[in-house]
Design a protein around this motif. Structure first.
Motif, PDB file in Angstrom:
ATOM      1  N   ALA A  29      -0.556  -4.093  12.065  1.00 38.97           N
ATOM      2  CA  ALA A  29      -0.241  -2.979  12.960  1.00 38.97           C
ATOM      3  C   ALA A  29      -1.520  -2.348  13.495  1.00 38.97           C
ATOM      4  O   ALA A  29      -1.675  -2.166  14.708  1.00 38.97           O
ATOM      5  CB  ALA A  29       0.590  -1.932  12.224  1.00 38.97           C
ATOM      6  N   PHE A  30      -2.461  -2.054  12.599  1.00 35.22           N
ATOM      7  CA  PHE A  30      -3.698  -1.410  13.039  1.00 35.22           C
ATOM      8  C   PHE A  30      -4.484  -2.340  13.952  1.00 35.22           C
ATOM      9  O   PHE A  30      -5.042  -1.912  14.956  1.00 35.22           O
ATOM     10  CB  PHE A  30      -4.552  -0.986  11.838  1.00 35.22           C
ATOM     11  N   LYS A  67       7.340   2.074  12.005  1.00 37.34           N
ATOM     12  CA  LYS A  67       8.457   1.204  12.365  1.00 37.34           C
ATOM     13  C   LYS A  67       8.039  -0.277  12.331  1.00 37.34           C
ATOM     14  O   LYS A  67       8.768  -1.127  11.826  1.00 37.34           O
ATOM     15  CB  LYS A  67       8.961   1.592  13.763  1.00 37.34           C
ATOM     16  N   MET A  76       0.853  -1.191   0.000  1.00 29.66           N
ATOM     17  CA  MET A  76       0.000   0.000   0.000  1.00 29.66           C
ATOM     18  C   MET A  76       0.885   1.235   0.000  1.00 29.66           C
ATOM     19  O   MET A  76       1.627   1.494   0.927  1.00 29.66           O
ATOM     20  CB  MET A  76      -0.845  -0.035   1.263  1.00 29.66           C
ATOM     21  N   SER A 107       0.908   4.106   0.904  1.00 27.93           N
ATOM     22  CA  SER A 107       0.112   5.012   1.728  1.00 27.93           C
ATOM     23  C   SER A 107       0.821   6.339   1.971  1.00 27.93           C
ATOM     24  O   SER A 107       2.020   6.457   1.810  1.00 27.93           O
ATOM     25  CB  SER A 107      -0.202   4.347   3.064  1.00 27.93           C
ATOM     26  N   ASN A 108       0.037   7.323   2.322  1.00 30.87           N
ATOM     27  CA  ASN A 108       0.600   8.605   2.726  1.00 30.87           C
ATOM     28  C   ASN A 108       1.209   8.416   4.106  1.00 30.87           C
ATOM     29  O   ASN A 108       0.542   8.524   5.127  1.00 30.87           O
ATOM     30  CB  ASN A 108      -0.516   9.655   2.772  1.00 30.87           C
ATOM     31  N   THR A 142       0.872  10.531   7.665  1.00 34.86           N
ATOM     32  CA  THR A 142      -0.182  10.508   8.672  1.00 34.86           C
ATOM     33  C   THR A 142      -0.037   9.349   9.657  1.00 34.86           C
ATOM     34  O   THR A 142      -0.787   9.270  10.616  1.00 34.86           O
ATOM     35  CB  THR A 142      -1.562  10.384   8.010  1.00 34.86           C
ATOM     36  N   LEU A 143       0.922   8.470   9.420  1.00 35.72           N
ATOM     37  CA  LEU A 143       1.054   7.320  10.318  1.00 35.72           C
ATOM     38  C   LEU A 143       1.967   7.639  11.498  1.00 35.72           C
ATOM     39  O   LEU A 143       3.035   8.214  11.331  1.00 35.72           O
ATOM     40  CB  LEU A 143       1.605   6.117   9.560  1.00 35.72           C
ATOM     41  N   PRO A 144       1.569   7.224  12.696  1.00 39.02           N
ATOM     42  CA  PRO A 144       2.442   7.404  13.867  1.00 39.02           C
ATOM     43  C   PRO A 144       3.763   6.660  13.654  1.00 39.02           C
ATOM     44  O   PRO A 144       3.758   5.600  13.011  1.00 39.02           O
ATOM     45  CB  PRO A 144       1.655   6.774  15.013  1.00 39.02           C
ATOM     46  N   PRO A 145       4.869   7.203  14.186  1.00 39.54           N
ATOM     47  CA  PRO A 145       6.178   6.576  13.970  1.00 39.54           C
ATOM     48  C   PRO A 145       6.233   5.116  14.435  1.00 39.54           C
ATOM     49  O   PRO A 145       6.899   4.292  13.807  1.00 39.54           O
ATOM     50  CB  PRO A 145       7.139   7.452  14.780  1.00 39.54           C
ATOM     51  N   THR A 193       0.673  -3.677   7.517  1.00 37.50           N
ATOM     52  CA  THR A 193      -0.135  -2.499   7.856  1.00 37.50           C
ATOM     53  C   THR A 193      -1.408  -2.915   8.597  1.00 37.50           C
ATOM     54  O   THR A 193      -1.755  -2.367   9.640  1.00 37.50           O
ATOM     55  CB  THR A 193      -0.508  -1.720   6.577  1.00 37.50           C
ATOM     56  N   ARG A 194      -2.079  -3.911   8.046  1.00 43.74           N
ATOM     57  CA  ARG A 194      -3.306  -4.401   8.700  1.00 43.74           C
ATOM     58  C   ARG A 194      -3.017  -4.926  10.103  1.00 43.74           C
ATOM     59  O   ARG A 194      -3.783  -4.702  11.033  1.00 43.74           O
ATOM     60  CB  ARG A 194      -3.911  -5.537   7.893  1.00 43.74           C
ATOM     61  N   ILE A 225       3.894   2.910  14.303  1.00 46.55           N
ATOM     62  CA  ILE A 225       3.243   2.065  13.299  1.00 46.55           C
ATOM     63  C   ILE A 225       4.117   1.942  12.054  1.00 46.55           C
ATOM     64  O   ILE A 225       4.279   0.855  11.500  1.00 46.55           O
ATOM     65  CB  ILE A 225       1.823   2.608  12.981  1.00 46.55           C
ATOM     66  N   ARG A 262       1.261  -4.684   2.875  1.00 47.75           N
ATOM     67  CA  ARG A 262      -0.176  -4.595   3.133  1.00 47.75           C
ATOM     68  C   ARG A 262      -0.568  -5.365   4.390  1.00 47.75           C
ATOM     69  O   ARG A 262      -1.290  -4.869   5.247  1.00 47.75           O
ATOM     70  CB  ARG A 262      -0.960  -5.131   1.931  1.00 47.75           C
ATOM     71  N   GLN A 263      -0.062  -6.593   4.522  1.00 50.29           N
ATOM     72  CA  GLN A 263      -0.428  -7.369   5.709  1.00 50.29           C
ATOM     73  C   GLN A 263       0.185  -6.780   6.968  1.00 50.29           C
ATOM     74  O   GLN A 263      -0.440  -6.779   8.028  1.00 50.29           O
ATOM     75  CB  GLN A 263      -0.032  -8.840   5.559  1.00 50.29           C
TER      76      GLN A 263
END
Lengths: 208, 208
Positions: free
Chosen positions: A34-35, A14, A1, A3-4, A7-10, A31-32, A12, A28-29
């Motif tokens: 992490a969230f 990392k 992804m 992504s921009n 906007t992500l916290p450091p 990122t998911r 996340i 992509r996985q």
């Protein structure tokens, strides 16, 4: 992804950078994941981190290269006196070994040589492990020669080419050298085979 | 992998159990990951564990539920004075928000309500987040009413059903309520859409 990332916290960012490099986990996985984990309790995250850190206590067996717990102090296969010291299976990876153990028909020793490259050649680590196997056979097998070495590589082009190379290296260290039977569909992967197919493939092995 | 768990070191079993429960990582991938990591240096494993542990410093914004770093002290969207306080996008998850930010055409606020269940109903957490949005609008939007709320759920059956439910909950809190335009193929997922499709979908939104 793509992504921009601004906007992500450091924390996340990392996490995504670190985990997206692991095999089978892309950006992509990661990122998911992490969230998802930001919704979990700190205690659960700590448990996962602890489970990860405990892997540092794993050692690879100096003979067969299967990982074992340092606290146990020995490899479950090489240290088992009930296992035959005259027969060996050479295979690529731990999950292949587990699949063969699960089939329950082989009671000899192993040598995990590591994943084979598609490019074909054996690398320094593969060669080191084969040399270790030669040494193990010379020092521990009855009469300094194995009764049989079974090469259990997946029956793919890469597996076929390297099975010949490995057979060449080991021929003078064994009475018989064979390749796991083609009960496994050509192009398939050993670790996905069911127990019966694996047992049959071991039973119908052909000389190499 | 219905493996013979007896032969696995306890550290590897523990890792597989912990990580196979994470979304998108099943027992098979957790097993491969465990073996792969036993080949890595202790330092690399420690880095991964540290990246994981640092996620504990993430807080969810009390208004929009986007995760932010506790050290930053505020959500990058709700605390940005240049963003319009009269328009809102309601969406399912963080990755959908990132996709919309990437398209670069929306400068209002967000409310992440959490992944929708296939069964259809809104759960207590969804309802809590919608109530939070109602409260945010009542206290911070000009005239205590939003100018527009855009519902950006993926255009699937679940998304359609819940878009109606959410529209019902929010109708009295906004002058206009709309649904993100069907530039996105029906049955598709917002986070996979390219920027242009997403920008068009925002531009061609229809009233709900």
């Amino acid at each position: 992804m793509n992504s921009n990332r601004m906007t992500l916290p450091p924390e996340i960012k990392k996490f995504i950078d670190a985990f997206s490099e692991l095999p089978g986990i892309g950006p992509r996985q990661a990122t998911r994941l992490a969230f998802r984990l930001t919704h979990d309790r700190a205690q659960h995250i700590e448990q996962l981190a602890q489970a990860l850190r405990e892997l540092r206590a794993i050692t690879l067996c100096e003979k067969c290269f299967f990982p074992y717990s340092s606290s146990a102090g020995h490899c479950p296969f090489c240290s088992d006196p009930s296992r035959d010291t005259g027969t060996f299976i050479v295979l690529e990876k731990e999950t292949d070994l587990i699949a063969i153990e699960r089939a329950g028909v082989f009671r000899g020793r192993y040598c995990i040589i590591g994943s084979l490259e598609k490019s074909g050649a054996l690398d320094a680590e593969h060669e080191h492990r084969l040399a270790t196997l030669q040494n193990t056979i010379a020092t521990t097998a009855p009469d300094g020669k194995a009764r049989e070495i079974i090469i259990a590589f997946s029956p793919t082009t890469t597996g076929d080419i390297n099975a010949s190379r490995v057979a060449q290296r080991l021929r003078s260290y064994t009475q018989t050298i064979s390749r796991i039977g083609r009960g496994i569909p050509t192009g398939g992967e050993i670790e996905f085979a069911d127990d019966e197919t694996l047992a049959e493939a071991l039973g119908r092995r052909s000389s190499s």
